[in-house]
Design a protein around this motif. Structure first.
Motif, short mmCIF file in Angstrom:
data_model
loop_
_atom_site.label_atom_id
_atom_site.label_comp_id
_atom_site.label_asym_id
_atom_site.label_seq_id
_atom_site.Cartn_x
_atom_site.Cartn_y
_atom_site.Cartn_z
N GLY A 179 69.03 67.23 -76.78
CA GLY A 179 69.59 67.54 -78.11
C GLY A 179 69.57 69.05 -78.29
O GLY A 179 69.10 69.57 -79.30
N ALA A 180 70.06 69.75 -77.24
CA ALA A 180 69.85 71.20 -77.16
C ALA A 180 71.09 72.03 -77.44
O ALA A 180 71.08 73.24 -77.23
N ARG B 68 72.47 72.98 -80.22
CA ARG B 68 72.42 73.86 -81.40
C ARG B 68 71.13 73.58 -82.17
O ARG B 68 70.31 72.77 -81.73
N GLY C 66 66.91 72.30 -81.27
CA GLY C 66 66.86 72.06 -79.82
C GLY C 66 67.22 73.32 -79.04
O GLY C 66 66.53 73.69 -78.08
N VAL D 57 72.52 60.22 -75.90
CA VAL D 57 71.36 59.32 -75.96
C VAL D 57 71.71 57.91 -76.43
O VAL D 57 70.89 57.01 -76.37
N CYS E 281 64.94 65.84 -79.24
CA CYS E 281 65.26 66.58 -80.46
C CYS E 281 66.51 66.06 -81.19
O CYS E 281 66.65 66.27 -82.39
N VAL F 67 70.90 56.99 -82.52
CA VAL F 67 70.63 58.38 -82.13
C VAL F 67 69.16 58.73 -82.37
O VAL F 67 68.47 59.23 -81.48
N VAL G 246 60.88 64.63 -82.03
CA VAL G 246 61.06 65.35 -83.29
C VAL G 246 61.41 64.33 -84.38
O VAL G 246 62.47 63.71 -84.35
N SER G 247 60.46 64.14 -85.28
CA SER G 247 60.60 63.17 -86.35
C SER G 247 60.90 63.94 -87.65
O SER G 247 61.50 65.02 -87.61
N ALA G 248 60.48 63.40 -88.77
CA ALA G 248 60.68 64.07 -90.06
C ALA G 248 59.69 63.47 -91.05
O ALA G 248 59.41 62.28 -91.01
N LYS H 64 63.54 57.30 -88.67
CA LYS H 64 62.40 58.16 -88.29
C LYS H 64 61.09 57.36 -88.34
O LYS H 64 60.19 57.59 -87.54
N GLY I 298 59.29 70.77 -90.43
CA GLY I 298 59.52 71.46 -91.69
C GLY I 298 61.02 71.44 -91.96
O GLY I 298 61.79 70.84 -91.20
N VAL J 227 64.40 73.09 -91.70
CA VAL J 227 64.90 74.12 -90.78
C VAL J 227 66.36 74.39 -91.12
O VAL J 227 67.13 73.45 -91.41
N LEU K 81 72.14 70.23 -89.88
CA LEU K 81 71.62 68.96 -90.43
C LEU K 81 71.15 69.13 -91.88
O LEU K 81 71.41 68.29 -92.73
N1 LIG Z 1 66.79 70.62 -90.02
C1 LIG Z 1 65.77 70.10 -90.67
O1 LIG Z 1 65.44 70.52 -91.79
C2 LIG Z 1 64.99 68.97 -90.07
C3 LIG Z 1 63.89 68.47 -90.80
C4 LIG Z 1 63.14 67.43 -90.24
C5 LIG Z 1 63.48 66.93 -89.01
N2 LIG Z 1 64.57 67.42 -88.34
C6 LIG Z 1 64.89 66.83 -87.03
O2 LIG Z 1 65.02 67.87 -86.10
C7 LIG Z 1 65.89 67.45 -85.03
C8 LIG Z 1 66.91 68.53 -84.74
O3 LIG Z 1 67.75 68.64 -85.87
P1 LIG Z 1 68.53 69.98 -86.26
O4 LIG Z 1 68.11 70.31 -87.62
O5 LIG Z 1 68.41 70.98 -85.17
O6 LIG Z 1 70.01 69.38 -86.35
P2 LIG Z 1 71.42 69.87 -85.80
O7 LIG Z 1 71.51 71.35 -85.79
O8 LIG Z 1 72.41 69.07 -86.57
O9 LIG Z 1 71.38 69.38 -84.27
C9 LIG Z 1 71.38 68.02 -83.96
C10 LIG Z 1 71.41 67.86 -82.46
O10 LIG Z 1 71.45 66.45 -82.16
C11 LIG Z 1 72.46 66.26 -81.17
N3 LIG Z 1 73.01 64.92 -81.13
C12 LIG Z 1 73.59 64.23 -82.13
N4 LIG Z 1 74.00 63.03 -81.68
C13 LIG Z 1 73.67 62.96 -80.35
C14 LIG Z 1 73.82 62.00 -79.33
N5 LIG Z 1 74.42 60.81 -79.53
N6 LIG Z 1 73.34 62.29 -78.08
C15 LIG Z 1 72.76 63.46 -77.83
N7 LIG Z 1 72.61 64.43 -78.76
C16 LIG Z 1 73.06 64.17 -80.00
C17 LIG Z 1 73.51 67.28 -81.54
O11 LIG Z 1 74.39 67.46 -80.45
P3 LIG Z 1 75.99 67.70 -80.64
O12 LIG Z 1 76.15 69.18 -80.72
O13 LIG Z 1 76.57 67.09 -79.44
O14 LIG Z 1 76.39 66.99 -81.92
C18 LIG Z 1 72.63 68.49 -81.82
O15 LIG Z 1 72.22 69.12 -80.63
C19 LIG Z 1 66.49 66.12 -85.50
O16 LIG Z 1 65.81 65.05 -84.87
C20 LIG Z 1 66.22 66.11 -86.99
O17 LIG Z 1 66.15 64.80 -87.51
C21 LIG Z 1 65.31 68.43 -88.83
#
Ligand SMILES: NC(=O)c1ccc[n+]([C@@H]2O[C@H](COP(=O)([O-])OP(=O)(O)OC[C@H]3O[C@@H](n4cnc5c(N)ncnc54)[C@H](OP(=O)(O)O)[C@@H]3O)[C@@H](O)[C@H]2O)c1
Length: 252
Positions: free
Chosen positions: A11-12, A14, A17, A64, A90, A120, A147-149, A169, A198, A200, A204
């Motif tokens: 999940g790298a 952007r 990741g 995934v 991630c 996912v 990576v949960s929440a 989650k 936290g 981020v 998302l």
């Molecule tokens: N941002 C926050 O505030 C926050 C808070 C708590 C937890 N989290 C958790 O942190 C993790 C990373 O989130 P983020 O904030 O970095 O979100 P993001 O910028 O939206 O990135 C999401 C990532 O997931 C990938 N993804 C989505 N569907 C997929 C699939 N079917 N197979 C493989 N990869 C897939 C995306 O790839 P594509 O580019 O291909 O779509 C992207 O790399 C997530 O698990 C999220 O639930 C985030």
């Protein structure tokens, strides 16, 4: 000199990741970082890191939600690294460009969106664990971090809403705990945890950042650094736990 380490971040493309990959490539204790994403060619962030770090970064396409794709990456990675010291699951979705929107009320719950979010956020990480288990079974310390929440905490749920995301989650947390028990028998040097990064500043969270307290919206690089500190400090007896970005345990 300590042995070189190998990491895989799934999940790298952007967000968080990509920030993990960037940090690990700058850490000389890691010899090779594998970055997976659905379509790495569409990620300018990964392209820039490839240019800068050459062979230290290996990029693999992995969706995934497609077990065959997970299995074939595992097979290819195992051809040149016989072990992983860090595996971070991630990938996660809260909303997408099609039908997934975080539900505010029961009437907006859609079976298709529920399935997609679970596939996912929960099933994907378990499939990755299934196919990469053999690379975590070795005599050195290894960490599998999901990576949960915090919103996946059942005990901490006071606001409601976001049915699919919260429940996916919570399922991921249960998978983590269950897996930690099995790893205790089958890969005793592997520590398996669920981590809350936290809030981020990523795609998302972007539509939902309005109510975040000042100083509590982490940029992805800071969030990755904080979680890597937690990961580096984990003790074997913490396997199976759910921890926040500052290392504090979270209620299930
Ligand atoms: N941002 C926050 O505030 C926050 C808070 C708590 C937890 N989290 C958790 O942190 C993790 C990373 O989130 P983020 O904030 O970095 O979100 P993001 O910028 O939206 O990135 C999401 C990532 O997931 C990938 N993804 C989505 N569907 C997929 C699939 N079917 N197979 C493989 N990869 C897939 C995306 O790839 P594509 O580019 O291909 O779509 C992207 O790399 C997530 O698990 C999220 O639930 C985030």
């Amino acid at each position: 000199m300590s042995e070189p380490r190998f990491a895989l971040i799934q999940g790298a493309s952007r967000g968080l990741g990509l920030a993990f990959v960037r940090r690990l490539l700058e850490d000389s204790s890691y010899e090779r970082v594998v970055a997976t994403s659905r379509d790495p060619e569409q990620s300018p962030g990964l392209a820039a890191l490839r240019e800068r770090h050459g062979k230290a970064l290996r990029v693999e396409p992995m969706d995934v939600t497609d077990e065959l794709s997970v299995a074939s990456v595992a097979e290819r990675v195992a051809r040149d690294s016989t072990r992983l010291h860090l595996l971070v699951n991630c990938a996660g979705i809260l909303h997408d460009e099609k039908d997934v929107r975080p539900e505010k009320k029961l009437e907006t719950v859609e079976p298709g969106a529920l399935r997609r979010v679970f596939e996912v956020n929960a099933f994907g990480s378990l499939l990755v664990a299934k196919h990469f288990l053999h690379l975590l079974r070795h005599p050195q310390r290894a960490v599998l971090a999901n990576v949960s929440a915090r919103v996946g905490s059942i005990g901490d749920n006071r606001l409601g809403g976001w049915y699919a995301y919260r429940a996916s989650k919570a399922a991921l947390n249960m998978f983590t705990r269950t897996l930690s028990v099995e790893l205790g028998r089958r890969a005793p040097n592997a520590i398996c945890v669920a981590l809350h990064p936290g809030t981020v500043d990523t795609d998302l969270s972007r539509p939902f950042q309005r109510n975040v307290a000042p100083g509590r919206l982490f940029d992805p690089d800071r969030a990755a650094r904080q979680l890597l500190e937690v990961i580096d400090g984990l003790e074997p007896e913490q396997s199976g736990s759910f921890l926040a970005w500052d290392g504090a345990p979270l209620p299930w």
